[in-house]
Every structure is written in structure tokens, then in C-alpha cells.
Design a protein around this motif. Structure first.
Motif, PDB file in Angstrom:
ATOM      1  N   PHE A 171       0.783  -1.058  -0.041  1.00  0.00           N
ATOM      2  CA  PHE A 171      -0.047  -0.082  -0.157  1.00  0.00           C
ATOM      3  C   PHE A 171       0.880   1.385   0.082  1.00  0.00           C
ATOM      4  O   PHE A 171       1.877   1.368   0.624  1.00  0.00           O
ATOM      5  N   TRP A 172       0.482   2.083  -0.932  1.00  0.00           N
ATOM      6  CA  TRP A 172       1.250   3.568  -0.726  1.00  0.00           C
ATOM      7  C   TRP A 172       0.058   4.696  -0.251  1.00  0.00           C
ATOM      8  O   TRP A 172      -0.809   4.711  -0.744  1.00  0.00           O
ATOM      9  N   TYR A 173       0.682   5.389   0.592  1.00  0.00           N
ATOM     10  CA  TYR A 173       0.223   6.459   1.328  1.00  0.00           C
ATOM     11  C   TYR A 173       0.749   7.741   1.236  1.00  0.00           C
ATOM     12  O   TYR A 173       2.220   7.850   0.658  1.00  0.00           O
ATOM     13  N   ARG A 174       0.005   8.829   1.191  1.00  0.00           N
ATOM     14  CA  ARG A 174       0.363  10.186   1.185  1.00  0.00           C
ATOM     15  C   ARG A 174       0.151  10.910   2.271  1.00  0.00           C
ATOM     16  O   ARG A 174      -1.106  10.846   2.866  1.00  0.00           O
ATOM     17  N   GLN A 175       0.847  11.383   3.137  1.00  0.00           N
ATOM     18  CA  GLN A 175       0.588  12.248   4.428  1.00  0.00           C
ATOM     19  C   GLN A 175       1.016  13.644   4.349  1.00  0.00           C
ATOM     20  O   GLN A 175       2.168  14.041   4.189  1.00  0.00           O
ATOM     21  N   PHE A 176       0.033  14.392   4.506  1.00  0.00           N
ATOM     22  CA  PHE A 176       0.264  15.926   4.515  1.00  0.00           C
ATOM     23  C   PHE A 176       0.843  16.437   6.017  1.00  0.00           C
ATOM     24  O   PHE A 176       0.169  15.597   6.955  1.00  0.00           O
ATOM     25  N   PRO A 177       1.379  17.205   6.308  1.00  0.00           N
ATOM     26  CA  PRO A 177       1.709  17.866   7.679  1.00  0.00           C
ATOM     27  C   PRO A 177       0.656  17.802   8.632  1.00  0.00           C
ATOM     28  O   PRO A 177      -0.314  18.386   8.202  1.00  0.00           O
ATOM     29  N   LYS A 178       0.645  17.057   9.626  1.00  0.00           N
ATOM     30  CA  LYS A 178      -0.297  17.257  10.874  1.00  0.00           C
ATOM     31  C   LYS A 178      -1.833  16.579  10.329  1.00  0.00           C
ATOM     32  O   LYS A 178      -2.580  17.043  10.941  1.00  0.00           O
ATOM     33  N   GLN A 179      -1.487  15.788   9.113  1.00  0.00           N
ATOM     34  CA  GLN A 179      -2.847  15.011   8.745  1.00  0.00           C
ATOM     35  C   GLN A 179      -2.775  13.503   9.002  1.00  0.00           C
ATOM     36  O   GLN A 179      -1.517  13.074   9.098  1.00  0.00           O
ATOM     37  N   SER A 180      -3.831  12.888   8.472  1.00  0.00           N
ATOM     38  CA  SER A 180      -3.743  11.486   8.411  1.00  0.00           C
ATOM     39  C   SER A 180      -3.148  10.824   6.966  1.00  0.00           C
ATOM     40  O   SER A 180      -2.834  11.600   6.423  1.00  0.00           O
ATOM     41  N   LEU A 181      -2.831   9.518   7.110  1.00  0.00           N
ATOM     42  CA  LEU A 181      -2.621   9.071   6.037  1.00  0.00           C
ATOM     43  C   LEU A 181      -3.819   8.936   5.058  1.00  0.00           C
ATOM     44  O   LEU A 181      -4.981   8.469   5.128  1.00  0.00           O
TER      45      LEU A 181
ATOM     46  N   LEU B 117      -4.635   7.018   1.640  1.00  0.00           N
ATOM     47  CA  LEU B 117      -4.361   5.535   0.627  1.00  0.00           C
ATOM     48  C   LEU B 117      -4.182   6.152  -0.779  1.00  0.00           C
ATOM     49  O   LEU B 117      -5.267   6.801  -1.176  1.00  0.00           O
ATOM     50  N   MET B 118      -3.342   5.859  -1.409  1.00  0.00           N
ATOM     51  CA  MET B 118      -2.957   6.442  -2.826  1.00  0.00           C
ATOM     52  C   MET B 118      -3.206   4.944  -4.020  1.00  0.00           C
ATOM     53  O   MET B 118      -4.201   5.241  -4.511  1.00  0.00           O
ATOM     54  N   ALA B 119      -2.773   3.842  -3.397  1.00  0.00           N
ATOM     55  CA  ALA B 119      -3.094   2.895  -4.180  1.00  0.00           C
ATOM     56  C   ALA B 119      -2.631   1.819  -3.500  1.00  0.00           C
ATOM     57  O   ALA B 119      -1.865   1.707  -2.351  1.00  0.00           O
ATOM     58  N   THR B 120      -3.144   0.354  -3.771  1.00  0.00           N
ATOM     59  CA  THR B 120      -2.914  -0.803  -3.356  1.00  0.00           C
ATOM     60  C   THR B 120      -2.294  -1.569  -4.710  1.00  0.00           C
ATOM     61  O   THR B 120      -2.789  -1.612  -5.949  1.00  0.00           O
ATOM     62  N   SER B 121      -1.189  -2.174  -4.477  1.00  0.00           N
ATOM     63  CA  SER B 121      -0.582  -3.156  -5.588  1.00  0.00           C
ATOM     64  C   SER B 121      -0.549  -4.608  -4.880  1.00  0.00           C
ATOM     65  O   SER B 121      -0.081  -4.823  -3.801  1.00  0.00           O
ATOM     66  N   ASN B 122      -0.633  -5.404  -6.078  1.00  0.00           N
ATOM     67  CA  ASN B 122      -0.593  -6.912  -5.781  1.00  0.00           C
ATOM     68  C   ASN B 122       0.532  -7.565  -6.654  1.00  0.00           C
ATOM     69  O   ASN B 122       0.689  -6.810  -7.633  1.00  0.00           O
ATOM     70  N   GLU B 123       1.473  -8.354  -6.120  1.00  0.00           N
ATOM     71  CA  GLU B 123       2.548  -8.755  -6.891  1.00  0.00           C
ATOM     72  C   GLU B 123       2.243  -9.385  -8.385  1.00  0.00           C
ATOM     73  O   GLU B 123       1.129 -10.154  -8.291  1.00  0.00           O
ATOM     74  N   GLY B 124       2.695  -8.655  -9.190  1.00  0.00           N
ATOM     75  CA  GLY B 124       2.387  -9.091 -10.395  1.00  0.00           C
ATOM     76  C   GLY B 124       1.125  -8.656 -11.188  1.00  0.00           C
ATOM     77  O   GLY B 124       0.700  -9.017 -12.212  1.00  0.00           O
TER      78      GLY B 124
ATOM     79  N   THR C  90      -4.247  -0.667  -8.005  1.00  0.00           N
ATOM     80  CA  THR C  90      -5.490  -0.318  -7.986  1.00  0.00           C
ATOM     81  C   THR C  90      -5.512   1.024  -7.132  1.00  0.00           C
ATOM     82  O   THR C  90      -5.042   0.945  -6.107  1.00  0.00           O
ATOM     83  N   TYR C  91      -5.779   2.230  -7.987  1.00  0.00           N
ATOM     84  CA  TYR C  91      -5.709   3.495  -7.562  1.00  0.00           C
ATOM     85  C   TYR C  91      -6.831   3.915  -6.895  1.00  0.00           C
ATOM     86  O   TYR C  91      -7.994   3.812  -7.389  1.00  0.00           O
TER      87      TYR C  91
ATOM     88  N   LYS D 226      -2.864   8.086 -12.014  1.00  0.00           N
ATOM     89  CA  LYS D 226      -2.014   6.765 -12.267  1.00  0.00           C
ATOM     90  C   LYS D 226      -1.053   7.099 -13.202  1.00  0.00           C
ATOM     91  O   LYS D 226       0.025   6.302 -12.978  1.00  0.00           O
ATOM     92  N   ASP D 227      -1.086   7.918 -14.129  1.00  0.00           N
ATOM     93  CA  ASP D 227      -0.059   8.286 -15.069  1.00  0.00           C
ATOM     94  C   ASP D 227       0.979   9.048 -14.173  1.00  0.00           C
ATOM     95  O   ASP D 227       2.155   9.352 -14.625  1.00  0.00           O
TER      96      ASP D 227
END
Lengths: 118, 115
Positions: free
Chosen positions: B34-44, B46-53, B57-58, B64-65
Motif C-alpha cells: 500500500f502507498w500512502y501520502r501524508q500532509f503535515p499534521k494530517q492522517s494517511l 491511501l493512494m493505491a494498493t498493489s498486488n505482486e504481478g 488499484t488507485y 495513475k499516470d
């Protein structure tokens, strides 16, 4: 969709005191997990405690315990004998329980900034 | 607990360039990352979920580009921020989970600054 709400943006207590952080959530799921994560100034996310919704007994990990009220959809975290190292952001999180467990997403609350004063 | 290593911890890049962030599970096979983005003093966020191979999923609203995610092996996922702009400056966090395991483990995060 699930939502998690932490209504206390900031809290501050003296060292050795007990503090309780609040968390409520909304879901139509019956099987799920709830978590409390700690994010210290290093910003490394650390799992503090986990609760399975099907378990009635509240989870406990040393000085950390939860009060899980399933009907009220409430999941508070109690920190006993607070220490300076407990200073951090605390996030409550929800995750649906599924046979495809690995792919399930965590839904985070807004966070509570906890400061332990000497 | 299991260890997830994220690299680099800090990166500064010029506007218009691309930057790659790596996330490695060191002692387990991460079927999902899972990839997250966190701005200052804010929560995580979720940007996208990836499964091997598989393709990632964004989440809604994530380009996505612009944020290319590759999960080529069971121990490595990469996030590439393409044509970075100052508004992409943020703290990016990865987490990894093994199949049929409840707990997800988090990397140390990467602070990206685009100048």
C-alpha cells in the motif's frame, strides 16, 4: 464505506498520568478489526494494539488497553502510567475482515496528537 | 515484527523530473503493498494498493499516470512520481502485508521536496 472519527485533535497530560483517546467508527460490516497506531516524531508507524470485533474481551498490551463497545461503535485507547516516549500522533484504524485478508485496506481516523509533559 | 525498508528517506528533486521511491519487505513475502501520502499534521491518505504481478488499484482522485506503482516481486514495490511539481511535495509511506496475515508493516517514509 467505512469512516473513522477521532474527535480530539490534541491532548496533553503529565507524565505518569492516565489518558484516554477516543475513536468512533461507522460500518455495516459485522466482521472487522480495529487498530491503534502510534506515529512518533520519527514518523515511523507503529502498531500499538489490535482488537478483533468478534472478541468481546478488550485487548490489552502492557500499559495500553482498549474499551471496545461494538454496539456503540466506539473504540477508545487508554494509556496508563504515561511516559515521555508516548508522545506521538495516535491513529485509530478500521479494517474489514475478509477471506482475501492481505488485500484489505486500513481506514484511518484523523489522528490525535498526544503530548506527555515531564 | 516484520521489517519494511523504504528508500530514500529524504529526496529533493527539481520540478519536471521524476523520482523513484522503493519499498522492500526484508523478511517476509509481501503479497500486497500500500502507498500512502501524508500532509503535515494530517492522517494517511491511501493512494493505491498493489498486488505482486498485477496492476495497482488507485484510489479515486489519484492520477495513475503521475504516480506509477510497480510491484514486480514479492519483496519490492516502487512508486515513481513522474514530472514532479512543488505540489507533489509530501511525505510518502508504504506498508506491506503478507497473504492471510492481518497486520500490515510500515516503512519509515520518504519526505519528497520538489523545488
Amino acid at each position: 464505506a467505512q469512516t473513522v472519527t477521532q474527535s480530539q485533535p490534541e491532548m496533553s497530560v503529565q507524565e505518569a498520568e492516565t489518558v484516554t483517546l477516543s475513536c468512533t467508527y461507522d460500518t455495516s460490516e459485522s466482521n472487522y478489526y480495529l487498530f491503534w497506531y502510534k506515529q512518533p516524531p520519527s514518523r515511523q508507524m507503529i502498531l500499538v494494539i489490535r482488537q478483533e470485533a468478534y472478541k468481546q474481551q478488550n485487548a490489552t498490551e502492557n500499559r495500553f488497553s482498549v474499551n471496545f463497545q461494538k454496539a456503540a461503535k466506539s473504540f477508545s485507547l487508554k494509556i496508563s502510567d504515561s511516559q515521555l516516549g508516548d508522545t506521538a500522533m495516535y491513529f485509530c484504524a478500521f479494517m474489514k475482515r475478509s477471506v482475501i485478508q492481505g488485500a484489505q485496506k486500513l481506514v484511518f481516523g484523523q489522528g490525535t496528537r498526544l503530548t506527555i509533559n515531564p | 515484527g516484520a521489517v519494511v525498508s523504504q528508500h530514500p528517506s529524504r529526496v529533493i528533486c527539481k520540478s519536471g523530473t521524476s523520482v523513484k521511491i522503493e519499498c522492500r519487505s526484508l523478511d517476509f513475502q509481501a503479497t500486497t503493498m500500500f502507498w500512502y501520502r501524508q500532509f503535515p499534521k494530517q492522517s494517511l491518505m491511501l493512494m493505491a494498493t498493489s498486488n505482486e504481478g498485477s496492476k495497482a488499484t488507485y484510489e479515486q482522485g489519484v492520477e495513475k499516470d503521475k504516480f506509477l506503482i510497480n510491484h514486480a516481486s514479492l519483496t519490492l514495490s516502487t512508486l515513481t512520481v513522474t514530472s514532479a511539481h512543488p505540489e507533489d511535495s509530501s511525505f510518502y509511506i508504504c506498508s506491506a502485508r503478507q497473504d492471510r496475515v492481518t497486520e500490515a508493516f510500515f516503512g519509515q517514509g520518504t519526505r519528497l521536496t520538489v523545488v
